[in-house]
Design a protein around this motif. Structure first.
Motif, PDB file in Angstrom:
ATOM      1  N   ASP A   1     -33.748  20.459 -27.494  1.00  0.00           N
ATOM      2  CA  ASP A   1     -33.148  19.220 -27.008  1.00  0.00           C
ATOM      3  C   ASP A   1     -33.796  17.964 -27.598  1.00  0.00           C
ATOM      4  O   ASP A   1     -33.105  17.003 -27.961  1.00  0.00           O
TER       5      ASP A   1
ATOM      6  N   GLN B   1     -34.227  18.427 -17.484  1.00  0.00           N
ATOM      7  CA  GLN B   1     -33.485  17.182 -17.391  1.00  0.00           C
ATOM      8  C   GLN B   1     -34.058  16.167 -18.395  1.00  0.00           C
ATOM      9  O   GLN B   1     -35.162  15.666 -18.211  1.00  0.00           O
TER      10      GLN B   1
ATOM     11  N   GLY C   1     -29.272  15.965 -21.722  1.00  0.00           N
ATOM     12  CA  GLY C   1     -28.388  16.200 -20.590  1.00  0.00           C
ATOM     13  C   GLY C   1     -27.536  14.990 -20.253  1.00  0.00           C
ATOM     14  O   GLY C   1     -26.352  15.123 -19.914  1.00  0.00           O
ATOM     15  N   VAL C   2     -28.130  13.813 -20.356  1.00  0.00           N
ATOM     16  CA  VAL C   2     -27.379  12.579 -20.097  1.00  0.00           C
ATOM     17  C   VAL C   2     -26.257  12.438 -21.124  1.00  0.00           C
ATOM     18  O   VAL C   2     -25.126  12.068 -20.791  1.00  0.00           O
TER      19      VAL C   2
ATOM     20  N   VAL D   1     -23.435  14.628 -20.205  1.00  0.00           N
ATOM     21  CA  VAL D   1     -22.634  14.046 -19.122  1.00  0.00           C
ATOM     22  C   VAL D   1     -21.652  13.022 -19.681  1.00  0.00           C
ATOM     23  O   VAL D   1     -20.467  13.006 -19.333  1.00  0.00           O
TER      24      VAL D   1
ATOM     25  N   LEU E   1     -21.351  20.448 -17.884  1.00  0.00           N
ATOM     26  CA  LEU E   1     -22.788  20.644 -18.013  1.00  0.00           C
ATOM     27  C   LEU E   1     -23.296  21.562 -16.905  1.00  0.00           C
ATOM     28  O   LEU E   1     -23.074  21.308 -15.720  1.00  0.00           O
TER      29      LEU E   1
ATOM     30  N   ILE F   1     -26.780  23.115 -15.368  1.00  0.00           N
ATOM     31  CA  ILE F   1     -28.226  22.898 -15.382  1.00  0.00           C
ATOM     32  C   ILE F   1     -28.940  24.036 -14.666  1.00  0.00           C
ATOM     33  O   ILE F   1     -28.748  24.243 -13.463  1.00  0.00           O
TER      34      ILE F   1
ATOM     35  N   LYS G   1     -29.322  11.225 -13.417  1.00  0.00           N
ATOM     36  CA  LYS G   1     -28.070  11.146 -14.180  1.00  0.00           C
ATOM     37  C   LYS G   1     -27.588  12.540 -14.557  1.00  0.00           C
ATOM     38  O   LYS G   1     -26.381  12.824 -14.516  1.00  0.00           O
ATOM     39  N   CYS G   2     -28.537  13.409 -14.904  1.00  0.00           N
ATOM     40  CA  CYS G   2     -28.175  14.786 -15.245  1.00  0.00           C
ATOM     41  C   CYS G   2     -27.612  15.517 -14.032  1.00  0.00           C
ATOM     42  O   CYS G   2     -26.553  16.149 -14.103  1.00  0.00           O
TER      43      CYS G   2
ATOM     44  N   ALA H   1     -23.682  16.815 -13.540  1.00  0.00           N
ATOM     45  CA  ALA H   1     -23.550  18.247 -13.823  1.00  0.00           C
ATOM     46  C   ALA H   1     -22.291  18.835 -13.202  1.00  0.00           C
ATOM     47  O   ALA H   1     -21.872  18.442 -12.110  1.00  0.00           O
TER      48      ALA H   1
END
Length: 353
Positions: free
Chosen positions: A34, A73, A77-78, A81, A87, A89, A125-126, A130
């Motif tokens: 990531d 996170q 991940g943001v 979104v 998404l 998680i 935010k993640c 999600a």
């Protein structure tokens, strides 16, 4: 189905196994680090503070994933979104307790508090964006629901390849011995090791080994290192040295204040070792008390002494528990089982839309 899997480099070994299990079920997957794709603030490399989503957008444009799977996170991940791609998680721990412990220990300075606040902002935010949050054990499920009552939450146990845990030439250790294999990254987990102080003192003929490292390591070794029958081995190369270490143990011990799905507990059982572990978090979900080992209440050093003494002296009981432990893990935590469970969750999400 195309699945984009992103995570931390230390977890690549396991994420690839998960991806390969999915591939056997017809899923095309791509595994990426990531932070190689999108780091952003905070980062030790100031140049990465000003990164955009350009690499992420190119990756998505070229691979065209139907879903994205992450196990931490971060900015990746943001970006997922924002992309509107579903998404999923995988939540490996009690994130909220971990943040609390971080504030009370390593993140006390104003600058570190800002960093921690920013990380929490990213995590929120993640979680909020999600499609599904996947706690890794049942213990964690109500904790997630408390924070995100309107989100779709499904338990997804981790997998493990039993064929990679087999008899090998043992590491040279002094017997009888008890071995711990755990990191020292979260104080709420690590401090329970200090419960063994009186245990080590009461069992001078047994050598206690600890393989692991982290920012709280010295808090433990400063106390336990005073005893001649305690040895710290630092972190071990995974998986070869870990396998040799586990093979040599008479008993595997997990003294943790809180843990959700400790992989080493599964690995020790696959190596046919009787286990003694703290009855905390999701640990009871990964073993069977009195069948594959023993569960101990937090802080109960007397029970630690009793159960370890029993297993060291009763070789037949130890061997039977070791055999039961391997069978239990094989039957309940294969990658195939995890992959099928994940695909079922994805399908349920699609059906609801």
């Amino acid at each position: 189905m195309r699945l984009l899997i992103a995570g931390a480099k230390p977890k690549f070994f396991h994420l690839k196994e998960f991806g390969d299990a999915l591939a056997k079920l017809g899923v095309e997957y791509k595994l990426v680090h990531d932070l190689d794709v999108y780091t952003g603030f905070p980062s030790r490399d100031i140049r990465k503070w000003f990164q955009t989503r350009k690499k992420f957008d190119v990756l998505v444009s070229e691979f065209k994933p139907d879903a994205i799977f992450i196990d931490r996170q971060a900015h990746f991940g943001v970006a997922a979104v924002i992309s509107k791609i579903p998404l999923f998680i995988l939540l490996r721990g009690d994130y909220w307790s971990e943040m609390k412990w971080a504030k009370e220990t390593l993140y006390k300075s104003p600058i570190k508090r800002i960093v921690l606040w920013w990380k929490q902002r990213i995590a929120e935010k993640c979680f909020n964006g999600a499609a599904v949050i996947l706690p890794i054990c049942k213990y964690l499920e109500p904790i997630v629901k408390e924070h995100y009552p309107k989100k779709s939450i499904q338990v997804l146990y981790g997998g493990i390849d039993s064929s990679k845990w087999y008899p090998v030439k043992e590491m040279e250790l002094k017997h009888p011995c008890v071995g711990l294999l755990q990191g020292a990254w979260i104080w709420g987990k690590t401090k329970e090791i200090l419960t063994l102080t009186k245990v080590i003192e009461a069992m001078p003929d047994v050598t206690f080994y600890w393989a692991g490292d982290g920012p709280y390591r010295q808090k433990i070794t400063d106390v336990l290192g005073k005893y001649n029958n305690f040895k710290w081995l630092s972190a071990l190369e995974y998986p070869d040295k870990v396998r040799q270490y586990l093979a040599a143990l008479d008993v595997y011990a997990l003294a943790s204040g809180i843990d959700m799905s400790p992989l080493t507990l599964q690995e020790a059982q696959l190596m046919k070792k009787p286990v003694v572990a703290t009855n905390a978090g999701g640990i009871p979900e990964l073993m069977i008390d009195k069948e594959t080992g023993f569960l101990i209440k937090k802080g109960d050093h007397e029970d630690w002494i009793n159960k370890l003494t029993l297993l060291i002296n009763d070789k037949v009981l130890a061997a039977n528990m070791g055999d039961s432990g391997r069978k239990f893990v094989i039957d309940n935590f294969s990658w195939e089982r995890m992959a099928n469970g994940f695909l079922k969750i994805v399908q349920e999400h699609i059906d609801k839309k």
